[in-house]
Write a protein that holds these residues in place. Structure first.
Motif, PDB file in Angstrom:
ATOM      1  N   LEU A  38       0.819  -1.206   0.000  1.00 23.06           N
ATOM      2  CA  LEU A  38       0.000   0.000   0.000  1.00 23.06           C
ATOM      3  C   LEU A  38       0.854   1.258   0.000  1.00 23.06           C
ATOM      4  O   LEU A  38       0.487   2.276  -0.600  1.00 23.06           O
ATOM      5  CB  LEU A  38      -0.936  -0.005   1.213  1.00 23.06           C
ATOM      6  N   LEU A  39       2.005   1.202   0.663  1.00 26.70           N
ATOM      7  CA  LEU A  39       2.924   2.337   0.644  1.00 26.70           C
ATOM      8  C   LEU A  39       3.463   2.555  -0.768  1.00 26.70           C
ATOM      9  O   LEU A  39       3.550   3.697  -1.246  1.00 26.70           O
ATOM     10  CB  LEU A  39       4.072   2.098   1.628  1.00 26.70           C
ATOM     11  N   ILE A  40       3.817   1.460  -1.436  1.00 23.67           N
ATOM     12  CA  ILE A  40       4.269   1.562  -2.830  1.00 23.67           C
ATOM     13  C   ILE A  40       3.155   2.126  -3.702  1.00 23.67           C
ATOM     14  O   ILE A  40       3.388   2.998  -4.557  1.00 23.67           O
ATOM     15  CB  ILE A  40       4.717   0.185  -3.350  1.00 23.67           C
ATOM     16  N   ALA A  41       1.932   1.647  -3.485  1.00 21.31           N
ATOM     17  CA  ALA A  41       0.785   2.117  -4.266  1.00 21.31           C
ATOM     18  C   ALA A  41       0.587   3.624  -4.098  1.00 21.31           C
ATOM     19  O   ALA A  41       0.358   4.348  -5.070  1.00 21.31           O
ATOM     20  CB  ALA A  41      -0.474   1.370  -3.838  1.00 21.31           C
ATOM     21  N   GLU A  42       0.689   4.092  -2.861  1.00 19.19           N
ATOM     22  CA  GLU A  42       0.464   5.508  -2.590  1.00 19.19           C
ATOM     23  C   GLU A  42       1.537   6.375  -3.243  1.00 19.19           C
ATOM     24  O   GLU A  42       1.238   7.420  -3.827  1.00 19.19           O
ATOM     25  CB  GLU A  42       0.439   5.733  -1.080  1.00 19.19           C
ATOM     26  N   ARG A  43       2.773   5.940  -3.164  1.00 19.10           N
ATOM     27  CA  ARG A  43       3.870   6.744  -3.720  1.00 19.10           C
ATOM     28  C   ARG A  43       3.856   6.748  -5.245  1.00 19.10           C
ATOM     29  O   ARG A  43       4.042   7.788  -5.869  1.00 19.10           O
ATOM     30  CB  ARG A  43       5.202   6.217  -3.194  1.00 19.10           C
ATOM     31  N   LYS A  44       3.648   5.590  -5.846  1.00 19.53           N
ATOM     32  CA  LYS A  44       3.660   5.512  -7.306  1.00 19.53           C
ATOM     33  C   LYS A  44       2.477   6.255  -7.918  1.00 19.53           C
ATOM     34  O   LYS A  44       2.606   6.907  -8.956  1.00 19.53           O
ATOM     35  CB  LYS A  44       3.664   4.047  -7.754  1.00 19.53           C
ATOM     36  N   SER A  45       1.314   6.155  -7.287  1.00 21.58           N
ATOM     37  CA  SER A  45       0.123   6.800  -7.845  1.00 21.58           C
ATOM     38  C   SER A  45       0.154   8.318  -7.700  1.00 21.58           C
ATOM     39  O   SER A  45      -0.589   9.017  -8.390  1.00 21.58           O
ATOM     40  CB  SER A  45      -1.131   6.246  -7.177  1.00 21.58           C
ATOM     41  N   ALA A  46       1.003   8.828  -6.814  1.00 25.14           N
ATOM     42  CA  ALA A  46       1.066  10.275  -6.585  1.00 25.14           C
ATOM     43  C   ALA A  46       1.969  11.002  -7.589  1.00 25.14           C
ATOM     44  O   ALA A  46       2.002  12.233  -7.601  1.00 25.14           O
ATOM     45  CB  ALA A  46       1.560  10.549  -5.169  1.00 25.14           C
ATOM     46  N   ARG A  47       2.676  10.255  -8.437  1.00 25.22           N
ATOM     47  CA  ARG A  47       3.567  10.909  -9.394  1.00 25.22           C
ATOM     48  C   ARG A  47       2.768  11.735 -10.398  1.00 25.22           C
ATOM     49  O   ARG A  47       1.699  11.315 -10.842  1.00 25.22           O
ATOM     50  CB  ARG A  47       4.401   9.864 -10.145  1.00 25.22           C
ATOM     51  N   PRO A  48       3.268  12.914 -10.767  1.00 23.79           N
ATOM     52  CA  PRO A  48       2.541  13.752 -11.731  1.00 23.79           C
ATOM     53  C   PRO A  48       2.570  13.138 -13.129  1.00 23.79           C
ATOM     54  O   PRO A  48       3.475  12.375 -13.468  1.00 23.79           O
ATOM     55  CB  PRO A  48       3.306  15.079 -11.680  1.00 23.79           C
ATOM     56  N   ARG A  49       1.593  13.482 -13.927  1.00 15.15           N
ATOM     57  CA  ARG A  49       1.530  12.938 -15.279  1.00 15.15           C
ATOM     58  C   ARG A  49       2.656  13.481 -16.134  1.00 15.15           C
ATOM     59  O   ARG A  49       3.172  14.577 -15.910  1.00 15.15           O
ATOM     60  CB  ARG A  49       0.173  13.249 -15.908  1.00 15.15           C
ATOM     61  N   ASP A  50       3.024  12.708 -17.148  1.00 13.99           N
ATOM     62  CA  ASP A  50       4.082  13.107 -18.057  1.00 13.99           C
ATOM     63  C   ASP A  50       3.706  12.660 -19.462  1.00 13.99           C
ATOM     64  O   ASP A  50       2.593  12.192 -19.700  1.00 13.99           O
ATOM     65  CB  ASP A  50       5.432  12.519 -17.611  1.00 13.99           C
ATOM     66  N   ALA A  51       4.665  12.764 -20.391  1.00 10.18           N
ATOM     67  CA  ALA A  51       4.377  12.415 -21.782  1.00 10.18           C
ATOM     68  C   ALA A  51       4.037  10.937 -21.932  1.00 10.18           C
ATOM     69  O   ALA A  51       3.216  10.548 -22.772  1.00 10.18           O
ATOM     70  CB  ALA A  51       5.571  12.777 -22.660  1.00 10.18           C
ATOM     71  N   ALA A  52       4.667  10.101 -21.128  1.00  2.00           N
ATOM     72  CA  ALA A  52       4.417   8.657 -21.214  1.00  2.00           C
ATOM     73  C   ALA A  52       3.074   8.273 -20.608  1.00  2.00           C
ATOM     74  O   ALA A  52       2.473   7.266 -21.009  1.00  2.00           O
ATOM     75  CB  ALA A  52       5.544   7.889 -20.526  1.00  2.00           C
ATOM     76  N   HIS A  53       2.613   9.035 -19.626  1.00  7.28           N
ATOM     77  CA  HIS A  53       1.340   8.746 -18.955  1.00  7.28           C
ATOM     78  C   HIS A  53       0.539  10.047 -18.852  1.00  7.28           C
ATOM     79  O   HIS A  53       0.531  10.708 -17.816  1.00  7.28           O
ATOM     80  CB  HIS A  53       1.573   8.157 -17.565  1.00  7.28           C
ATOM     81  N   MET A  55      -2.488  10.673 -18.495  1.00  7.91           N
ATOM     82  CA  MET A  55      -3.540  10.675 -17.487  1.00  7.91           C
ATOM     83  C   MET A  55      -2.997  10.456 -16.082  1.00  7.91           C
ATOM     84  O   MET A  55      -3.750  10.198 -15.144  1.00  7.91           O
ATOM     85  CB  MET A  55      -4.587   9.596 -17.796  1.00  7.91           C
ATOM     86  N   GLY A  56      -1.678  10.541 -15.937  1.00  3.71           N
ATOM     87  CA  GLY A  56      -1.071  10.369 -14.627  1.00  3.71           C
ATOM     88  C   GLY A  56      -0.864   8.907 -14.266  1.00  3.71           C
ATOM     89  O   GLY A  56      -1.110   8.002 -15.068  1.00  3.71           O
TER      90      GLY A  56
END
Length: 294
Positions: A38-53, A55-56
């Motif tokens: 869950l800690l990994i989930a929270e940190r990875k999902s909080a990254r701002p969107r970029d050209a590769a993603h 929609m974030g």
């Protein structure tokens, strides 16, 4: 905290030979691993969107929460059920259960405190959304809150089952209640695993928003003076509490094309400043399109 509780339960299981304590130790080790996921989930999902993603990275939360539910809760369930069945077939001699009671009581206080915190947060979120607490927990897009609430609730229920199984074994002298307690803890973990897997799967493949949320977003769109009506509205979760919004609108007044384009872009930017909107795309409605009823 989970590591300390897991170590204490493991020591009590080894000393007492209780199947229910083995199940509870497996449960606590599963919870410990779950917290890491869950800690990994929270940190990875909080990254701002970029050209590769574009929609974030919000859906990362559902992926890692799926791993936690499938791998750890299911592993905990399998260990608990298998050990309970083994205890039924070849019972182990019982030891002094005093340590087991002390560990269970301490764990109940710790888990109860954590559950009350999760419940307090769930009540606050439910109040904001105008929902019942259980409805908010089950249907919220926030997978971390749901997992923590389910984990803490299952921990308390598992402790009660383990206590009942150990007490019944001590009173009757039969290993059957203890083994049954272990199996019931495993079944409980399995049910929670299935529920969490299903919820994460639905958000990954495109969970529909509730009618209340749809109306709330529509009211937000119509709150200004620029939009006269809405003929199309698409809302899709792209992460916990994050929406992708597409709408066809009719702007008030009769303005030239350049002014209309500027107005649409300004409304989009205003929507995206809201923490719950990851991206907004607005197009113009045609005159023959019926207005959506809100």
């Amino acid at each position: 905290m989970n590591v300390v509780v897991a170590l204490a339960k493991t020591a009590a299981a080894l000393i007492t030979g209780s199947a229910s304590m083995v199940a509870e130790s497996a449960h606590s080790w599963a919870d410990t691993g779950n917290q890491i996921f869950l800690l990994i989930a929270e940190r990875k999902s909080a990254r701002p969107r970029d050209a590769a993603h574009p929609m974030g990275y919000g859906r990362e939360a559902y992926v890692w929460s799926m791993f936690a539910a499938f791998g750890l809760f299911t592993a905990g369930a399998a260990v608990s059920i298998m050990h309970g069945v083994q205890q039924l077939l070849t019972p182990e001699p019982a030891g002094d259960f005093t340590l087991a009671y002390v560990v269970l009581a301490t764990a109940f206080v710790l888990e109860g405190t954590s559950f009350l915190q999760a419940l307090r947060q769930a009540r606050g979120d439910a109040r904001k959304q105008g929902r019942a607490v259980l409805d908010q927990v089950l249907n919220s897009s926030d997978t971390t809150t749901r997992a923590v609430f389910a984990e803490d609730g299952a921990a308390l229920a598992g402790l009660v089952l383990a206590f009942a199984g150990i007490l019944a074994r001590q009173l009757t002298g039969s290993p059957v209640p203890d083994a049954v307690g272990s199996i019931l803890v495993g079944v409980l973990l399995g049910i929670i695993a299935v529920v969490l897997i299903q919820k994460n799967r639905r958000f990954l493949v495109g969970q529909a928003v509730t009618a209340e949320l749809r109306k709330s977003v529509a009211r937000q769109l119509m709150a200004g003076t620029d939009i006269a009506r809405i003929t199309y509205l698409h809302l899709e979760f792209v992460g916990p509490r994050k929406l992708y919004l597409v709408a066809a609108v009719d702007l008030a007044g009769n303005r030239p094309e350049s002014a209309v384009a500027q107005s649409l872009r300004a409304i989009e930017r205003g929507l995206e400043n809201h923490p719950g909107i990851e991206e907004a795309v607005l197009t113009l409605a045609t005159a023959d399109e019926p207005s959506l009823p809100f």
